[in-house]
Write an enzyme that holds these catalytic residues in place. Structure first.
Site, mmCIF file in Angstrom:
data_model
loop_
_atom_site.group_PDB
_atom_site.id
_atom_site.type_symbol
_atom_site.label_atom_id
_atom_site.label_comp_id
_atom_site.label_asym_id
_atom_site.label_seq_id
_atom_site.Cartn_x
_atom_site.Cartn_y
_atom_site.Cartn_z
ATOM 1 N N ASP A 131 0.085 7.151 -3.459
ATOM 2 C CA ASP A 131 -1.050 6.911 -4.345
ATOM 3 C C ASP A 131 -1.295 8.056 -5.322
ATOM 4 O O ASP A 131 -1.413 7.839 -6.532
ATOM 5 C CB ASP A 131 -2.331 6.698 -3.519
ATOM 6 C CG ASP A 131 -2.447 5.282 -2.987
ATOM 7 O OD1 ASP A 131 -1.595 4.443 -3.347
ATOM 8 O OD2 ASP A 131 -3.368 5.010 -2.208
ATOM 9 N N HIS B 10 0.856 -1.178 0.000
ATOM 10 C CA HIS B 10 0.000 0.000 0.000
ATOM 11 C C HIS B 10 0.898 1.235 0.000
ATOM 12 O O HIS B 10 2.124 1.149 0.144
ATOM 13 C CB HIS B 10 -0.935 0.006 1.206
ATOM 14 C CG HIS B 10 -2.182 -0.802 1.000
ATOM 15 N ND1 HIS B 10 -3.105 -0.508 0.008
ATOM 16 C CD2 HIS B 10 -2.662 -1.899 1.640
ATOM 17 C CE1 HIS B 10 -4.092 -1.388 0.054
ATOM 18 N NE2 HIS B 10 -3.853 -2.250 1.041
#
Length: 370
Positions: free
Chosen positions: A166, A137
């Site tokens: 991200d 992640h």
């Protein structure tokens, strides 16, 4: 099947990307965010999602899409996707390496059908390397770049939401890469693969800090440098009301204004760039800012060249006079959300409603040039 929203008024698509066709394979995080930006800028973005996904058409990240539900394990559906991609300008996918190849939709197959297609790939670790097939992640991708180690308190690193991996190192680099490749394809007539990895992008975002480190202007560790909270003149301070403000008075003229408006007459504050003096000066400034409310400090400092701003919550931000005047936030389906950015003078971006679509009808329309 998806429910279609209420009919919209017929309006011509606006935005600098109007006329470009992009096929998105549904995912989470940076891929959908990148496609939201492209859709806001006028691109026709078609999202292929699994059957029964029940995508929320009111969600911020899916605005502006045409959504098609397909079973990608069905060979007939794969044939339909290839037909659709034959008329697309770009493809965006965010699966682990090898997944698209196993589906029969890898770059070799797709580019053979449409040599001009730009094939955008979004992953955390990249298409190759020792970690390429490992799960991860945002927090992991920025951990190995030097970024997370530099953000936080002296005691420990603090994850900066998902902004660095991200969205900053992932989605924005994907958008830049896809747009650059489409621009090149318009000249060469040839598409290519854009391998966007969040660890690559996050490392790229650290360029300035690697530069400063090489020049001896950056110290390893947190809360020790002039941009990481170590300096008294660049940081966050609590007010008497419990709210916070931020100051960034780096330049001498801005620092002089800070001293003037905050009443910092103590001669110790003359040593602005003395790193050894920063901890004591930060303690003194902490007491100064704790003497008034955030509202009080806004009246004193906001709008000056101190480089000052109140620290607002997501609920407060849309109500700030500057944000309201620029219409930085809009309301859609009762949800307050950021408006499209950046702004274009002649071909403005716009939020368009997502709709469900039929792949056969859409493919025919693209073949017909509509």
């Amino acid at each position: 099947m998806l429910d279609k929203p209420a009919a919209q008024s017929a309006t011509r698509t606006s935005g600098p990307l109007a006329g470009f066709r992009i096929v998105e394979f549904a995912g989470i995080g940076p891929g959908p965010f990148a496609c939201m930006l492209l859709a806001d800028m006028g691109a026709e973005v078609v999202t292929l999602d699994r059957v029964g996904a029940g995508k929320n058409l009111k969600a911020v990240a899916v605005r502006g899409r045409k959504v098609i539900e397909l079973d990608l394990k069905d060979k007939a559906a794969i044939a339909q996707v290839l037909d659709l991609l034959a008329g697309a300008d770009a493809l965006i996918e965010g699966f682990r390496p090898g997944v698209m190849e196993r589906l029969g939709l890898g770059p070799d197959v797709v580019l053979a059908r449409n040599p001009k297609l730009v094939y955008g790939r979004m992953t955390g670790w990249g298409q190759e390397g020792p970690l390429a097939n490992a799960a991860g992640h945002d927090i992991n991708y920025i951990s190995i770049t030097g970024a997370l180690a530099a953000i936080g308190t002296k005691e420990k690193p603090v994850p900066p939401l998902n902004l660095v991996g991200d969205f900053g190192g992932g989605a924005l680099y994907l958008v830049v890469g896809v747009l650059a490749a489409m621009l090149e394809a318009s000249k060469s007539g040839k598409g290519q693969v854009v391998d966007t990895a969040m660890c690559d992008g996050a490392a790229s975002l650290m360029s300035m800090f690697f530069d400063m480190s090489a020049m001896g202007r950056w110290t390893e560790g947190r809360d020790q440098n002039f941009l990481d909270g170590g300096a008294h003149f660049y940081g966050v301070y609590e007010c008497s009301c419990g709210n916070f403000i931020s100051i960034g008075s780096i330049e001498p003229q801005f620092y002089a204004l800070l001293r003037k408006h905050a009443g910092l007459t103590d001669a110790d504050f003359d040593a602005q760039m003395d790193r050894k003096a920063w901890p004591a000066l930060k303690d003194k400034l902490t007491k100064v800012f704790k003497s008034k409310t955030r509202e009080d400090w806004c009246k004193i400092m906001e709008g000056t060249d101190i480089c000052f701003a109140p620290i607002l919550t997501m609920a407060e931000a849309p109500k700030h006079p500057h944000m309201a005047a620029r219409k930085v936030f809009v309301e859609r389906h009762g949800v307050t959300q950021p408006a499209p950015a950046p702004r274009f003078s002649r071909t403005p971006s716009a939020i368009r409603e997502p709709v469900s679509a039929d792949i056969g009808e859409l493919t025919s329309a693209w073949k017909a040039g509509r």
